[in-house]
Design a protein around this motif. Structure first.
Motif, mmCIF file in Angstrom:
data_model
loop_
_atom_site.group_PDB
_atom_site.id
_atom_site.type_symbol
_atom_site.label_atom_id
_atom_site.label_comp_id
_atom_site.label_asym_id
_atom_site.label_seq_id
_atom_site.Cartn_x
_atom_site.Cartn_y
_atom_site.Cartn_z
ATOM 1 N N LYS A 284 -24.367 31.681 -39.873
ATOM 2 C CA LYS A 284 -25.593 31.301 -40.577
ATOM 3 C C LYS A 284 -26.852 31.826 -39.894
ATOM 4 O O LYS A 284 -27.935 31.822 -40.491
ATOM 5 C CB LYS A 284 -25.687 29.774 -40.692
ATOM 6 C CG LYS A 284 -24.482 29.123 -41.377
ATOM 7 C CD LYS A 284 -24.321 29.606 -42.810
ATOM 8 C CE LYS A 284 -23.163 28.892 -43.502
ATOM 9 N NZ LYS A 284 -22.935 29.410 -44.865
ATOM 10 N N THR A 285 -26.730 32.264 -38.647
ATOM 11 C CA THR A 285 -27.898 32.796 -37.927
ATOM 12 C C THR A 285 -27.730 34.274 -37.593
ATOM 13 O O THR A 285 -28.384 34.785 -36.671
ATOM 14 C CB THR A 285 -28.154 32.005 -36.641
ATOM 15 O OG1 THR A 285 -26.977 32.030 -35.827
ATOM 16 C CG2 THR A 285 -28.532 30.561 -36.950
ATOM 17 N N ALA A 286 -26.856 34.969 -38.320
ATOM 18 C CA ALA A 286 -26.677 36.404 -38.115
ATOM 19 C C ALA A 286 -27.666 37.152 -38.993
ATOM 20 O O ALA A 286 -27.560 37.137 -40.216
ATOM 21 C CB ALA A 286 -25.248 36.812 -38.456
ATOM 22 N N TYR A 287 -28.646 37.792 -38.349
ATOM 23 C CA TYR A 287 -29.696 38.508 -39.067
ATOM 24 C C TYR A 287 -29.708 39.981 -38.652
ATOM 25 O O TYR A 287 -29.044 40.387 -37.699
ATOM 26 C CB TYR A 287 -31.059 37.871 -38.788
ATOM 27 C CG TYR A 287 -31.142 36.406 -39.105
ATOM 28 C CD1 TYR A 287 -31.020 35.955 -40.415
ATOM 29 C CD2 TYR A 287 -31.330 35.466 -38.092
ATOM 30 C CE1 TYR A 287 -31.092 34.603 -40.713
ATOM 31 C CE2 TYR A 287 -31.400 34.116 -38.383
ATOM 32 C CZ TYR A 287 -31.274 33.682 -39.695
ATOM 33 O OH TYR A 287 -31.335 32.347 -39.986
ATOM 34 N N VAL A 288 -30.512 40.740 -39.323
ATOM 35 C CA VAL A 288 -30.625 42.157 -39.012
ATOM 36 C C VAL A 288 -31.239 42.376 -37.624
ATOM 37 O O VAL A 288 -31.071 43.429 -37.018
ATOM 38 C CB VAL A 288 -31.448 42.880 -40.105
ATOM 39 C CG1 VAL A 288 -32.907 42.470 -40.041
ATOM 40 C CG2 VAL A 288 -31.317 44.388 -39.998
ATOM 41 N N THR A 289 -31.911 41.373 -37.067
ATOM 42 C CA THR A 289 -32.551 41.490 -35.755
ATOM 43 C C THR A 289 -31.634 41.153 -34.589
ATOM 44 O O THR A 289 -31.956 41.505 -33.453
ATOM 45 C CB THR A 289 -33.763 40.550 -35.671
ATOM 46 O OG1 THR A 289 -33.348 39.239 -36.031
ATOM 47 C CG2 THR A 289 -34.859 41.022 -36.605
ATOM 48 N N ASN A 290 -30.520 40.469 -34.818
ATOM 49 C CA ASN A 290 -29.719 40.011 -33.672
ATOM 50 C C ASN A 290 -28.231 40.286 -33.804
ATOM 51 O O ASN A 290 -27.452 39.850 -32.961
ATOM 52 C CB ASN A 290 -29.939 38.512 -33.432
ATOM 53 C CG ASN A 290 -29.432 37.647 -34.577
ATOM 54 O OD1 ASN A 290 -29.142 38.139 -35.659
ATOM 55 N ND2 ASN A 290 -29.337 36.354 -34.340
ATOM 56 N N THR A 291 -27.802 40.991 -34.841
ATOM 57 C CA THR A 291 -26.379 41.263 -35.038
ATOM 58 C C THR A 291 -26.006 42.587 -34.386
ATOM 59 O O THR A 291 -26.633 43.610 -34.644
ATOM 60 C CB THR A 291 -26.036 41.300 -36.536
ATOM 61 O OG1 THR A 291 -26.385 40.044 -37.118
ATOM 62 C CG2 THR A 291 -24.555 41.551 -36.745
ATOM 63 N N ASN A 292 -24.988 42.546 -33.519
ATOM 64 C CA ASN A 292 -24.517 43.730 -32.812
ATOM 65 C C ASN A 292 -23.037 43.950 -33.096
ATOM 66 O O ASN A 292 -22.230 43.022 -33.010
ATOM 67 C CB ASN A 292 -24.733 43.574 -31.302
ATOM 68 C CG ASN A 292 -26.185 43.751 -30.910
ATOM 69 O OD1 ASN A 292 -26.666 44.861 -30.733
ATOM 70 N ND2 ASN A 292 -26.900 42.644 -30.788
ATOM 71 N N LEU A 293 -22.688 45.183 -33.414
ATOM 72 C CA LEU A 293 -21.347 45.560 -33.837
ATOM 73 C C LEU A 293 -20.794 46.639 -32.918
ATOM 74 O O LEU A 293 -21.530 47.549 -32.504
ATOM 75 C CB LEU A 293 -21.414 46.099 -35.272
ATOM 76 C CG LEU A 293 -20.224 46.874 -35.835
ATOM 77 C CD1 LEU A 293 -19.043 45.940 -36.106
ATOM 78 C CD2 LEU A 293 -20.630 47.598 -37.123
ATOM 79 N N THR A 294 -19.503 46.564 -32.600
ATOM 80 C CA THR A 294 -18.869 47.637 -31.834
ATOM 81 C C THR A 294 -17.399 47.719 -32.189
ATOM 82 O O THR A 294 -16.861 46.900 -32.944
ATOM 83 C CB THR A 294 -19.061 47.437 -30.319
ATOM 84 O OG1 THR A 294 -18.819 48.678 -29.650
ATOM 85 C CG2 THR A 294 -18.115 46.388 -29.770
ATOM 86 N N MET A 295 -16.728 48.717 -31.622
ATOM 87 C CA MET A 295 -15.296 48.890 -31.815
ATOM 88 C C MET A 295 -14.657 49.346 -30.504
ATOM 89 O O MET A 295 -15.257 50.080 -29.728
ATOM 90 C CB MET A 295 -14.998 49.934 -32.898
ATOM 91 C CG MET A 295 -15.626 49.653 -34.246
ATOM 92 S SD MET A 295 -14.952 50.674 -35.594
ATOM 93 C CE MET A 295 -15.041 52.316 -34.897
ATOM 94 N N THR A 296 -13.447 48.894 -30.275
ATOM 95 C CA THR A 296 -12.597 49.409 -29.224
ATOM 96 C C THR A 296 -11.227 49.598 -29.847
ATOM 97 O O THR A 296 -11.050 49.350 -31.047
ATOM 98 C CB THR A 296 -12.558 48.468 -28.009
ATOM 99 O OG1 THR A 296 -11.872 49.109 -26.925
ATOM 100 C CG2 THR A 296 -11.875 47.155 -28.338
ATOM 101 N N ARG A 297 -10.259 50.068 -29.091
ATOM 102 C CA ARG A 297 -8.979 50.423 -29.703
ATOM 103 C C ARG A 297 -8.383 49.257 -30.494
ATOM 104 O O ARG A 297 -8.136 48.180 -29.957
ATOM 105 C CB ARG A 297 -7.986 50.880 -28.638
ATOM 106 C CG ARG A 297 -6.633 51.255 -29.222
ATOM 107 C CD ARG A 297 -5.704 51.915 -28.240
ATOM 108 N NE ARG A 297 -4.460 52.281 -28.906
ATOM 109 C CZ ARG A 297 -3.493 53.010 -28.342
ATOM 110 N NH1 ARG A 297 -3.651 53.459 -27.110
ATOM 111 N NH2 ARG A 297 -2.401 53.301 -29.006
ATOM 112 N N GLY A 298 -8.201 49.468 -31.781
ATOM 113 C CA GLY A 298 -7.554 48.500 -32.655
ATOM 114 C C GLY A 298 -8.389 47.303 -33.028
ATOM 115 O O GLY A 298 -7.918 46.436 -33.778
ATOM 116 N N THR A 299 -9.635 47.229 -32.556
ATOM 117 C CA THR A 299 -10.434 46.003 -32.721
ATOM 118 C C THR A 299 -11.857 46.335 -33.138
ATOM 119 O O THR A 299 -12.481 47.246 -32.596
ATOM 120 C CB THR A 299 -10.459 45.202 -31.406
ATOM 121 O OG1 THR A 299 -9.119 44.885 -31.016
ATOM 122 C CG2 THR A 299 -11.253 43.913 -31.565
#
Length: 493
Positions: free
Chosen positions: A195-210
């Motif tokens: 509910k508090t995930a906004y364009v200013t604080n959401t961070n995305l990444t990937m590692t093997r299989g995840t």
């Protein structure tokens, strides 16, 4: 802790006109032409390209094949010939008054160049004007990652349209996993309790299989193969999951304590369970922390001042190795926000003027004020000791920007200084300092903002170079003209 609903970059109040930064010089870019070969020969460039027997100076062995779900680490082959031509030339059209279109996400494979703009992902084949595919998302892009799997997949986080009967407008809680070669949406997932995930604080990444996402009040990880949730962290705690760094490993940045006395911790996590393997505690009073590399672990920290003041390296067990000072105004790794000073679309791993290799990291200096001296330089620092190893100078009016590692070599971008001499991607051997031309080219004359990593994504992938601004605004003088959104350069065949 809630960041509170931010002013959305997609509302009219945030769509301000782009302020063009004053520059020390005016640049003109000519089109790629046959005369380039003559210029290169006159400057002795081609002599650097060939070895004694006339073959390309590219004798280093190729890397072992990667598994499909590993994060891609391409070892580039030097194109032959190194003269470049346009293979991507895309512009956006039909802007409204005072409109800015945010363009987060720039990727390439051996088959496709892909770009995110507003609520759309678009793929282009090389040398073709029309798009190969277009994927309309359920809403605007909220976060992207630079990481791509070895078989050409990546993820984005989306702000879906307001769900009927809910108050979830503006929440960035949809993860989309995409095949870049085909534009196919492989799976989508809804982030739990976001509910508090906004364009200013959401961070995305990937590692093997995840695929992993963090938004301060929580985090979640998904299996790449089917989008099933692997683990989550959304319970009330004194520490917040601020963001992840992916690639070869998975690091998380934790912010702990009250606002006035907060401290940071970095943990290496098991990607499949989320359980910590080690923890490194940073000192209190830091103004910010970025994670430009997970393996080797490198932390970029701000100690009271605005911006990054130190780089901290750790060993593979999370133990302190070295501190590299960025103080004194000499270096600027360009970590963090790059959208007119706004923290949009994920910034945890983004240090645009810095590249980390297995044995050394490379940081660009700030511009030198003397027009008769090198515009800037890149310094290589030993990851284990923090000692400066070697310095690579730019040229007058031609800075050097680190782009990526290609095996143990560093690829850098050097802009043109005028409308005659070419721009170049150059491969540097950090051990010997030898510089080998990779691509020569001229950008179109309407692509000025694409030359610096402060404003534009600069990629090299499968022998091609790509330049794409992160936000698009029409010219105040010619508001109806198309706005350059991407340029790609490949070898002349």
């Amino acid at each position: 802790m809630s960041f509170g609903p931010p002013p959305s970059p997609y509302t009219q109040s945030a769509l301000t006109a782009d302020t063009e930064r004053r520059r020390r010089r005016t640049k003109l870019f000519g089109a790629v032409a046959a005369v380039l070969v003559v210029v290169l020969c006159a400057g002795g460039w081609l002599l650097m390209y060939a070895t004694g027997d006339g073959t390309p100076a590219d004798a280093k062995p190729s890397a072992a094949p990667q598994a499909p779900d590993e994060i891609r680490e391409t070892v580039e082959k030097i194109p032959s010939p190194p003269e470049g031509e346009l293979v991507i030339d895309y512009s956006e059209e039909k802007f409204k008054d005072d409109e800015t279109r945010y363009a987060p996400g720039t990727w390439a494979t051996d088959k496709i160049f892909a770009k995110g703009i507003k609520n759309t992902l678009t793929g282009f084949k090389f040398g073709q004007d029309d798009s190969a595919w277009t994927l309309e998302l359920d809403g605007h892009i909220c976060a992207t990652t630079r990481h791509v799997t070895a078989d050409g997949r990546t993820a984005v986080v989306v702000q879906p349209g307001k769900r009927k009967g809910t108050k979830d407008a503006g929440i960035c809680d949809e993860v989309v996993f995409v095949d870049l070669d085909t534009g196919k949406k492989l799976w989508t997932a809804t982030m739990p309790d976001a509910k508090t995930a906004y364009v200013t604080n959401t961070n995305l990444t990937m590692t093997r299989g995840t695929v992993a996402v963090a938004w301060g009040n929580g985090s979640v990880a998904y299996d790449m193969s089917d989008g099933k949730q692997l683990w989550k962290s959304t319970s009330v705690s004194t520490c917040e999951d601020t963001g992840f760094a992916g690639g070869r490993s998975l690091l998380v940045l934790l912010r702990c304590g009250e606002e006035s006395t907060h401290a940071y911790r970095v943990q290496k996590l098991d990607p499949r369970t989320g359980k910590p393997r080690w923890t490194y505690n940073l000192k209190e009073g830091l103004s910010g922390v970025f994670l430009p590399s997970s393996d080797p672990p490198v932390l970029a920290v701000g100690a009271g001042d605005y911006g990054v003041t130190d780089l901290i390296t750790l060993d593979d067990q999370g133990r302190y190795s070295a501190t590299i000072s960025m103080k004194g105004g000499r270096f600027d790794p360009m970590c963090g926000s790059s959208f007119d000073g706004s923290d949009y679309f994920g910034m945890m791993e983004n240090c645009y003027a810095m590249v980390v290799g297995q044995h050394a990291l490379f940081v660009a200096s700030k511009a030198d004020g003397d027009v008769d001296q090198a515009e800037n330089w890149i310094t290589a620092f030993d990851v284990k000791t923090g000692k400066a190893l070697r310095k690579f100078d730019g040229r007058p009016l031609q800075p050097l920007w680190p782009v990526k590692m290609s095996g143990d070599d560093l690829l850098v971008y050097r802009p043109s200084s005028d409308n005659v001499g070419p721009a170049a991607i150059v491969s540097i051997d950090p051990t010997t300092g030898k510089q080998t031309p990779f691509l020569f080219f001229n950008l179109p004359d309407d692509s000025t903002r694409m030359e610096t990593p402060e404003w534009s994504d600069i990629l090299v992938e499968h022998g091609r170079a790509f330049f794409s601004p992160r936000q698009l605004t029409p010219s105040a003088k010619y508001p109806d003209d198309p706005v350059p959104a991407a340029v790609g350069i490949g070898s002349v065949h």
